[in-house]
Design an enzyme around this catalytic site. Sequence first.
Site, mmCIF file in Angstrom:
data_model
loop_
_atom_site.group_PDB
_atom_site.id
_atom_site.type_symbol
_atom_site.label_atom_id
_atom_site.label_comp_id
_atom_site.label_asym_id
_atom_site.label_seq_id
_atom_site.Cartn_x
_atom_site.Cartn_y
_atom_site.Cartn_z
ATOM 1 N N ASP A 49 -63.023 15.318 -73.417
ATOM 2 C CA ASP A 49 -64.306 15.079 -74.056
ATOM 3 C C ASP A 49 -65.414 15.163 -73.006
ATOM 4 O O ASP A 49 -65.277 14.625 -71.910
ATOM 5 C CB ASP A 49 -64.286 13.690 -74.713
ATOM 6 C CG ASP A 49 -65.494 13.441 -75.571
ATOM 7 O OD1 ASP A 49 -65.628 14.131 -76.591
ATOM 8 O OD2 ASP A 49 -66.304 12.556 -75.218
ATOM 9 N N GLU A 94 -63.938 20.459 -73.415
ATOM 10 C CA GLU A 94 -64.947 20.427 -74.480
ATOM 11 C C GLU A 94 -66.311 20.369 -73.806
ATOM 12 O O GLU A 94 -66.548 19.517 -72.959
ATOM 13 C CB GLU A 94 -64.727 19.199 -75.365
ATOM 14 C CG GLU A 94 -65.669 19.097 -76.548
ATOM 15 C CD GLU A 94 -66.895 18.268 -76.283
ATOM 16 O OE1 GLU A 94 -67.928 18.561 -76.926
ATOM 17 O OE2 GLU A 94 -66.883 17.358 -75.436
#
Length: 192
Positions: free
Chosen positions: A155, A191
């Site tokens: 993330d 990401e």
Amino acid sequence: GKIIEHLTALGITSLELMPVHAFIDEAFLVGRELKNFWGYYSINFFTPASRYAHEDATGEFREMVDAIHDAGIEVILDVVYHHTGEGDDQGPSLSFKGIDNLAYYRTQAGHPDRYINDTGCGNTLNVDHPGVQALVLDSLVYWHADMGVDGFRFDLAPVLGRTADGFDPGHGLLQKINNHPELATAKLIAEP
């Protein structure tokens, strides 16, 4: 059981799990007597969240991964190593703040009481610090080697390559993740 049968009937070959590390609920939710069901406010990078388990979160997670693997599906784990659930300077001291606040978090120059908030979550982990890098690597190896996870979706991955001067594609942590022998078989997804 039935969920895995459904996934295989659909032809699923990879299953990405949202973060499962132990986490807390954001303060604004607690104030409204609500809970969060996604684990983006981690407070420990080695322990599965007990709210997802019946009794033994670690054992049940391993059993789940084994069952998914038995069905021919790989498991990708979403990981959040760029901030913690301890939030900004007003947030609780639950783990990292109490251990070594200035080593674990980026703070503003001349203001060690104010966090840099590159994440929008109140704090940013200090991934330049060798202890923080070791923590992230140890966690990745644990989830891959011991818990059986096939790969990771990072993330806000660019935050893991940030220095005081901005993003560095050759950042030490990114290089260590890429070159770690125990992570050579892990799938790594960044990401943005």
